[in-house]
Design a protein around this motif. Structure first.
Motif, PDB file in Angstrom:
ATOM      1  N   PHE A  51       0.822  -1.215   0.000  1.00  0.00           N
ATOM      2  CA  PHE A  51       0.000   0.000   0.000  1.00  0.00           C
ATOM      3  C   PHE A  51       0.853   1.262   0.000  1.00  0.00           C
ATOM      4  N   ASN A  52       2.117   1.089  -0.303  1.00  0.00           N
ATOM      5  CA  ASN A  52       3.028   2.225  -0.286  1.00  0.00           C
ATOM      6  C   ASN A  52       3.114   2.824  -1.693  1.00  0.00           C
ATOM      7  N   LYS A  53       2.648   4.062  -1.826  1.00  0.00           N
ATOM      8  CA  LYS A  53       2.632   4.672  -3.157  1.00  0.00           C
ATOM      9  C   LYS A  53       3.939   5.400  -3.457  1.00  0.00           C
ATOM     10  N   LYS A  54       4.676   5.713  -2.396  1.00  0.00           N
ATOM     11  CA  LYS A  54       5.894   6.513  -2.588  1.00  0.00           C
ATOM     12  C   LYS A  54       7.021   5.707  -3.218  1.00  0.00           C
ATOM     13  N   ILE A  55       7.151   4.442  -2.773  1.00  0.00           N
ATOM     14  CA  ILE A  55       8.272   3.633  -3.251  1.00  0.00           C
ATOM     15  C   ILE A  55       7.893   2.973  -4.580  1.00  0.00           C
ATOM     16  N   LYS A  56       8.579   3.396  -5.637  1.00  0.00           N
ATOM     17  CA  LYS A  56       8.228   2.910  -6.975  1.00  0.00           C
ATOM     18  C   LYS A  56       8.921   1.577  -7.270  1.00  0.00           C
ATOM     19  N   ASP A  57      10.206   1.513  -6.948  1.00  0.00           N
ATOM     20  CA  ASP A  57      10.957   0.295  -7.261  1.00  0.00           C
ATOM     21  C   ASP A  57      10.828  -0.685  -6.095  1.00  0.00           C
ATOM     22  N   LYS A  58       9.676  -1.341  -6.025  1.00  0.00           N
ATOM     23  CA  LYS A  58       9.394  -2.198  -4.871  1.00  0.00           C
ATOM     24  C   LYS A  58      10.322  -3.412  -4.838  1.00  0.00           C
ATOM     25  N   LYS A  59      10.500  -4.059  -5.984  1.00  0.00           N
ATOM     26  CA  LYS A  59      11.380  -5.243  -6.014  1.00  0.00           C
ATOM     27  C   LYS A  59      12.797  -4.873  -5.606  1.00  0.00           C
ATOM     28  N   GLY A  60      13.268  -3.741  -6.133  1.00  0.00           N
ATOM     29  CA  GLY A  60      14.618  -3.277  -5.804  1.00  0.00           C
ATOM     30  C   GLY A  60      14.743  -2.997  -4.311  1.00  0.00           C
TER      31      GLY A  60
ATOM     32  N   VAL B  42      13.027  -4.391  -1.872  1.00  0.00           N
ATOM     33  CA  VAL B  42      13.062  -5.673  -1.149  1.00  0.00           C
ATOM     34  C   VAL B  42      14.467  -6.273  -1.248  1.00  0.00           C
ATOM     35  N   MET B  43      15.029  -6.266  -2.433  1.00  0.00           N
ATOM     36  CA  MET B  43      16.350  -6.879  -2.600  1.00  0.00           C
ATOM     37  C   MET B  43      17.426  -6.121  -1.819  1.00  0.00           C
ATOM     38  N   ARG B  44      17.310  -4.792  -1.779  1.00  0.00           N
ATOM     39  CA  ARG B  44      18.292  -4.018  -0.993  1.00  0.00           C
ATOM     40  C   ARG B  44      18.181  -4.363   0.492  1.00  0.00           C
ATOM     41  N   ALA B  45      16.948  -4.505   0.980  1.00  0.00           N
ATOM     42  CA  ALA B  45      16.762  -4.855   2.398  1.00  0.00           C
ATOM     43  C   ALA B  45      17.333  -6.245   2.677  1.00  0.00           C
ATOM     44  N   LEU B  46      17.099  -7.176   1.765  1.00  0.00           N
ATOM     45  CA  LEU B  46      17.611  -8.544   1.968  1.00  0.00           C
ATOM     46  C   LEU B  46      19.143  -8.579   1.918  1.00  0.00           C
ATOM     47  N   LYS B  47      19.720  -7.720   1.094  1.00  0.00           N
ATOM     48  CA  LYS B  47      21.191  -7.675   1.031  1.00  0.00           C
ATOM     49  C   LYS B  47      21.748  -7.122   2.333  1.00  0.00           C
ATOM     50  N   LYS B  48      21.084  -6.095   2.877  1.00  0.00           N
ATOM     51  CA  LYS B  48      21.569  -5.491   4.134  1.00  0.00           C
ATOM     52  C   LYS B  48      21.601  -6.510   5.262  1.00  0.00           C
TER      53      LYS B  48
ATOM     54  N   GLN C 204      14.492 -14.097  11.888  1.00  0.00           N
ATOM     55  CA  GLN C 204      14.647 -12.756  12.452  1.00  0.00           C
ATOM     56  C   GLN C 204      15.249 -11.800  11.424  1.00  0.00           C
ATOM     57  N   ARG C 205      16.142 -12.318  10.577  1.00  0.00           N
ATOM     58  CA  ARG C 205      16.687 -11.464   9.505  1.00  0.00           C
ATOM     59  C   ARG C 205      15.590 -11.065   8.514  1.00  0.00           C
ATOM     60  N   VAL C 206      14.655 -11.981   8.275  1.00  0.00           N
ATOM     61  CA  VAL C 206      13.532 -11.644   7.390  1.00  0.00           C
ATOM     62  C   VAL C 206      12.689 -10.539   8.050  1.00  0.00           C
ATOM     63  N   ALA C 207      12.426 -10.704   9.360  1.00  0.00           N
ATOM     64  CA  ALA C 207      11.616  -9.706  10.071  1.00  0.00           C
ATOM     65  C   ALA C 207      12.301  -8.342  10.050  1.00  0.00           C
ATOM     66  N   ILE C 208      13.629  -8.337  10.203  1.00  0.00           N
ATOM     67  CA  ILE C 208      14.357  -7.057  10.179  1.00  0.00           C
ATOM     68  C   ILE C 208      14.364  -6.482   8.752  1.00  0.00           C
ATOM     69  N   SER C 209      14.489  -7.346   7.766  1.00  0.00           N
ATOM     70  CA  SER C 209      14.425  -6.866   6.374  1.00  0.00           C
ATOM     71  C   SER C 209      13.077  -6.218   6.108  1.00  0.00           C
ATOM     72  N   ARG C 210      12.023  -6.850   6.625  1.00  0.00           N
ATOM     73  CA  ARG C 210      10.675  -6.297   6.426  1.00  0.00           C
ATOM     74  C   ARG C 210      10.547  -4.927   7.112  1.00  0.00           C
ATOM     75  N   ALA C 211      11.210  -4.782   8.267  1.00  0.00           N
ATOM     76  CA  ALA C 211      11.193  -3.484   8.958  1.00  0.00           C
ATOM     77  C   ALA C 211      11.987  -2.430   8.189  1.00  0.00           C
ATOM     78  N   LEU C 212      13.015  -2.898   7.458  1.00  0.00           N
ATOM     79  CA  LEU C 212      13.921  -1.979   6.760  1.00  0.00           C
ATOM     80  C   LEU C 212      13.442  -1.544   5.391  1.00  0.00           C
ATOM     81  N   VAL C 213      12.481  -2.279   4.849  1.00  0.00           N
ATOM     82  CA  VAL C 213      12.195  -2.150   3.419  1.00  0.00           C
ATOM     83  C   VAL C 213      11.672  -0.762   3.051  1.00  0.00           C
ATOM     84  N   THR C 214      11.084  -0.048   4.015  1.00  0.00           N
ATOM     85  CA  THR C 214      10.588   1.303   3.735  1.00  0.00           C
ATOM     86  C   THR C 214      11.626   2.377   4.096  1.00  0.00           C
ATOM     87  N   SER C 215      12.864   1.968   4.352  1.00  0.00           N
ATOM     88  CA  SER C 215      13.934   2.892   4.778  1.00  0.00           C
ATOM     89  C   SER C 215      13.511   3.762   5.957  1.00  0.00           C
ATOM     90  N   PRO C 216      13.216   3.142   7.097  1.00  0.00           N
ATOM     91  CA  PRO C 216      12.702   3.898   8.243  1.00  0.00           C
ATOM     92  C   PRO C 216      13.786   4.702   8.955  1.00  0.00           C
TER      93      PRO C 216
END
Ligand code: ADP
Ligand code: MG
Length: 223
Positions: A110-119, A121-127, A147-159
């Protein structure tokens, strides 16, 4: 920056079994701090973390970066969450049947701001070092990987803030160290980190320790 003034949380208000879970809480958290919230089971740690994450309501005042949270509509609050806040809930709270990639994508639907959604996700998974697991189902992962998946999910919106509820609670000590190291690395990249923990060794590595007992702050120490 977080500023909380005279905050109270009453569950089941007006009912016989009502619980005064947080009692007149006042606290301040500066940008880029690492904060540990400690206290016995039932003290009110998760309640405080949920309120700070803007996923639960409360009485009193809470300002996140000078935004008066109690004045926001639900939709404004949800926008604020998706722009500033990453949440790591207790016991991962992942969808077992989804792949790693799909789990990390969920905050972006539901995030309209982030256009490159796949990118994103991949950046969060790399981090978090789990890009190679992207197609695995969560049910096939170890606790540390989850737990790394949960943290990636927290990171994906660049909080700007990450709130984590006992992120090492169900992990062995080696995996726990890795997860904490990762959270501290995120902090050194500018993210304010708030961790609920029972582990004093972890708490002592934080700039700021807040101890809660029976819904009251009994210690608030900044180093
Ligand atoms: N949804 C809820 N409804 C009613 N009472 C709750 C709810 N969530 C938590 N509580 C109560 O609020 C108090 C604080 O709980 P919690 O914040 O989960 O503590 P902690 O995370 O420190 O173990 C406890 O007495 C708990 O039973
Ligand atoms: Mg809890």
């Amino acid at each position: 920056m977080i500023e909380i003034k005279n905050l109270n949380k009453i569950y089941l208000k007006g009912k016989k079994n009502m619980v005064h879970a947080l009692n007149n809480i006042n606290l301040k958290i500066d940008d880029r701090e690492t904060v540990a919230i400690i206290g016995e089971s039932g003290a009110g740690k998760s309640t405080l973390l949920h309120i700070m994450s803007c996923i639960d309501n409360f009485d009193g005042e809470y300002y996140l970066d000078n935004i008066d949270i109690n004045k926001l509509s639900e939709s404004k609050k949800s926008k604020l969450r998706s722009s500033k806040i990453g949440i790591v809930l207790q016991d991962f709270a992942l969808i077992d049947d989804f792949t790693v990639f799909e789990n990390v994508m969920t905050p972006l639907y539901f995030n309209k701001k982030i256009k490159d959604k796949k990118g994103s996700v991949m950046r969060a998974l790399k981090k978090t070092g789990i890009a190679s697991l992207k197609s695995k189902k969560v049910s096939q992962l170890s606790g540390g990987q989850k737990q790394r998946v949960a943290i990636s999910r927290a990171l994906v919106t660049s909080p700007e803030y990450i709130f984590a509820d006992e992120p090492t609670g169900s992990l062995d000590s080696k995996t726990s160290d890795e997860i904490i190291k990762m959270l501290f690395e995120l902090n050194s990249n500018g993210i304010t980190i708030v961790i609920v923990t029972h582990n004093l060794e972890i708490a002592n590595q934080c700039h700021h320790i807040i101890e809660i007992k029976d819904g009251n702050i009994i210690k608030d120490i900044c180093s």
